[in-house]
Scaffold this motif. Structure first.
Motif, PDB file in Angstrom:
ATOM      1  N   GLY A 133      -1.422   0.153  -6.653  1.00 22.90           N
ATOM      2  CA  GLY A 133      -0.654  -0.585  -6.040  1.00 22.90           C
ATOM      3  C   GLY A 133       0.537   0.013  -5.403  1.00 22.90           C
ATOM      4  O   GLY A 133       1.417  -0.707  -4.748  1.00 22.90           O
ATOM      5  N   ILE A 134       0.913   1.381  -5.895  1.00 25.12           N
ATOM      6  CA  ILE A 134       1.921   2.012  -5.604  1.00 25.12           C
ATOM      7  C   ILE A 134       2.436   1.944  -4.011  1.00 25.12           C
ATOM      8  O   ILE A 134       3.648   1.769  -3.735  1.00 25.12           O
ATOM      9  CB  ILE A 134       1.916   3.261  -6.412  1.00 25.12           C
ATOM     10  N   GLY A 135       1.293   2.109  -3.329  1.00 24.35           N
ATOM     11  CA  GLY A 135       1.718   1.945  -1.990  1.00 24.35           C
ATOM     12  C   GLY A 135       1.180   0.959  -1.325  1.00 24.35           C
ATOM     13  O   GLY A 135       1.825   0.362  -0.473  1.00 24.35           O
ATOM     14  N   ASP A 136       0.145   0.181  -1.662  1.00 20.81           N
ATOM     15  CA  ASP A 136      -0.395  -1.114  -1.244  1.00 20.81           C
ATOM     16  C   ASP A 136      -0.231  -2.165  -2.183  1.00 20.81           C
ATOM     17  O   ASP A 136      -1.155  -2.272  -2.995  1.00 20.81           O
ATOM     18  CB  ASP A 136      -1.947  -0.764  -0.948  1.00 20.81           C
ATOM     19  N   ASP A 137       0.842  -2.994  -2.434  1.00 23.26           N
ATOM     20  CA  ASP A 137       1.897  -2.856  -1.459  1.00 23.26           C
ATOM     21  C   ASP A 137       3.186  -2.745  -2.013  1.00 23.26           C
ATOM     22  O   ASP A 137       4.182  -3.364  -1.597  1.00 23.26           O
ATOM     23  CB  ASP A 137       1.763  -4.002  -0.235  1.00 23.26           C
ATOM     24  N   LYS A 138       3.286  -2.364  -3.199  1.00 20.98           N
ATOM     25  CA  LYS A 138       4.491  -2.524  -4.002  1.00 20.98           C
ATOM     26  C   LYS A 138       5.335  -1.566  -3.366  1.00 20.98           C
ATOM     27  O   LYS A 138       6.800  -1.774  -3.372  1.00 20.98           O
ATOM     28  CB  LYS A 138       4.242  -2.174  -5.378  1.00 20.98           C
ATOM     29  N   GLY A 139       5.137  -0.293  -2.874  1.00 20.39           N
ATOM     30  CA  GLY A 139       6.152   0.594  -2.166  1.00 20.39           C
ATOM     31  C   GLY A 139       6.568  -0.173  -0.950  1.00 20.39           C
ATOM     32  O   GLY A 139       7.818   0.083  -0.547  1.00 20.39           O
TER      33      GLY A 139
END
Length: 431
Positions: A133-139
């Motif tokens: 989830g580093i990009g989707d969507d915690k970033g």
């Protein structure tokens, strides 16, 4: 020492940016740069907290991390419990002000549940980092936090009218969907603009704006027929059986439905005497013999369309194909009530992209063309796009979403946060 740091950061910014951005906007850019390590550390903490959609406690924990970031900025933060939908809930934060209301959309949950082997944040070479989830969507959530902190430092947050809605079930929306998305829809109806912070659209190194996304709806096809000895198949008395009826329907979908921006995948299928699908719609069972005409067949897939009009037209055509039965067969096609509506392209959405490109020019960043909506998945922005001009894909840049090894470019956290801070300020304050 602080003056030296600010001077160095100014030297790092393009000359065009310093010439075109206002003093407050220059402060935003410097603040984002200065706080980059802080926000990478926040991203790491969020990623290391599992928040698979069905890990209700984990979703709430990431919500509490976000609350701790927003309340010091003057936001009133509330948790909307969604136990009646089988999900953890949503975080809704409001910062009232005299400006026009800007709605910021993201989500707290990921596709990686507690039994996934992919659980931790890891730094790679250069600015690359991986994690669930580093990009989707915690970033995307961290971009929101970094932008709002930059606005506070520059003084533009004081009069800004901002609402943040972070859902806890974007990856597996709860049911009934009317309750699951009630608060987001209400926020969209009250907003003047909506900005969604899913992953930035990229292609061959170029960055794009998202003015449209397709819908995502699941469908289930169930066919039945007379069963008996296979020697009688196709006969006037026995007919074709459930599997041939299903094959007819699916092949007609393939041949008759194609049009631009439309897809209709078949994800799972089974047929026999009997055949069944589980309550979640993920697992099918079937048994039978080669000399028995199948009594039942079931198939499940998804439908993705670009506009409500296309969605209605295609559904009607699918139902008409289903109703043209082979002899002595029946079939029923149902659509799930938990689907995501499309974020249809509109002039208002394109005007928002033009506003973003004005920001890009003033900050010395590359302008963004429209991204092909057929290459984007559905998102929560679809629930508000019918009511408010919406721009998507303002989150962090990366790739591999929904798969082990999901990654981001941490340097893009700076660019995206700067863009967002200036855009939100200009939209809310009418600049």
């Amino acid at each position: 020492m602080r003056l030296i740091l600010i001077a160095l950061l100014c030297l790092a910014l393009p000359g065009a940016a310093l010439a075109q951005a206002s003093p407050a906007e220059q402060t935003m850019m410097r603040t984002v740069e200065a706080e980059h390590d802080r926000h990478v550390a926040l991203l790491e903490r969020m990623v290391n907290q599992n928040s698979g959609t069905l890990n209700l406690a984990g979703v709430r924990a990431v919500g509490e991390m976000t609350r701790a970031e927003l309340e010091p900025l003057g936001f009133a933060v509330r948790w909307v419990d969604m136990s009646e939908t089988g999900r953890a809930g949503h975080l809704v934060a409001t910062h009232p002000g005299p400006g026009r209301n800007v709605l910021l959309i993201g989500h707290l949950d990921t596709v990686f549940e507690v039994d996934s082997p992919f659980q931790t944040f890891a730094r790679g070479e250069g600015a690359r980092a991986t994690g669930p989830g580093i990009g989707d969507d915690k970033g995307g959530v961290v971009v929101i936090v970094a932008a709002l902190r930059a606005m506070q430092a520059a003084g533009t947050l004081a009069d800004a009218n901002v609402t943040v809605v972070l859902t806890g079930d974007e990856e597996r929306v709860g049911s009934p969907i009317g309750i699951a998305r009630r608060d987001l829809i209400e926020a969209g109806r009250a907003a003047d603009y909506a900005l969604e912070f899913e992953n930035l659209a990229m292609d061959d190194g170029a960055e794009f704006g998202t003015v449209a996304r397709r819908s995502s709806t699941n469908w289930t096809l169930t066919a039945t027929g007379r069963t008996g000895h296979s020697s009688g198949v196709f006969s006037e008395g026995l007919g074709y059986g459930a599997i041939y009826e299903t094959a007819r329907i699916l092949d007609a979908f393939r041949r008759e439905l194609p049009e631009p921006n439309l897809t209709y995948n078949v994800g799972v299928i089974a047929g026999g005497t009997p055949a069944a699908i589980d309550a979640e719609g993920f697992s099918v069972t079937a048994s039978g013999k080669t000399n028995i005409v199948a009594s039942t067949a079931v198939a499940r897939g998804d439908l993705r369309t670009l506009t409500p009009e296309q969605d209605e037209r295609v559904r009607g055509r699918m139902l008409a194909i289903v109703d043209d039965h082979l002899p002595h067969t029946e079939a029923e096609l149902t659509f799930a009530d938990t689907g995501y509506p499309p974020m249809a392209p509109s002039e208002g959405n394109r005007a928002l992209l033009a506003r973003l490109n004005a920001v890009n020019r003033d900050l010395g960043l590359s302008e963004m063309a429209e991204f092909d909506p057929a290459r984007r998945g559905a998102a929560d922005s679809g629930f508000v796009a019918a009511d408010v001009d919406t721009l998507g894909g303002l989150g962090i840049a990366g790739g591999g979403a929904h798969a082990e090894g999901e990654w981001v470019d941490l340097d893009s956290l700076v660019r995206q946060s700067q863009r967002a801070a200036v855009l939100i300020s200009r939209l809310s304050l009418g600049e």
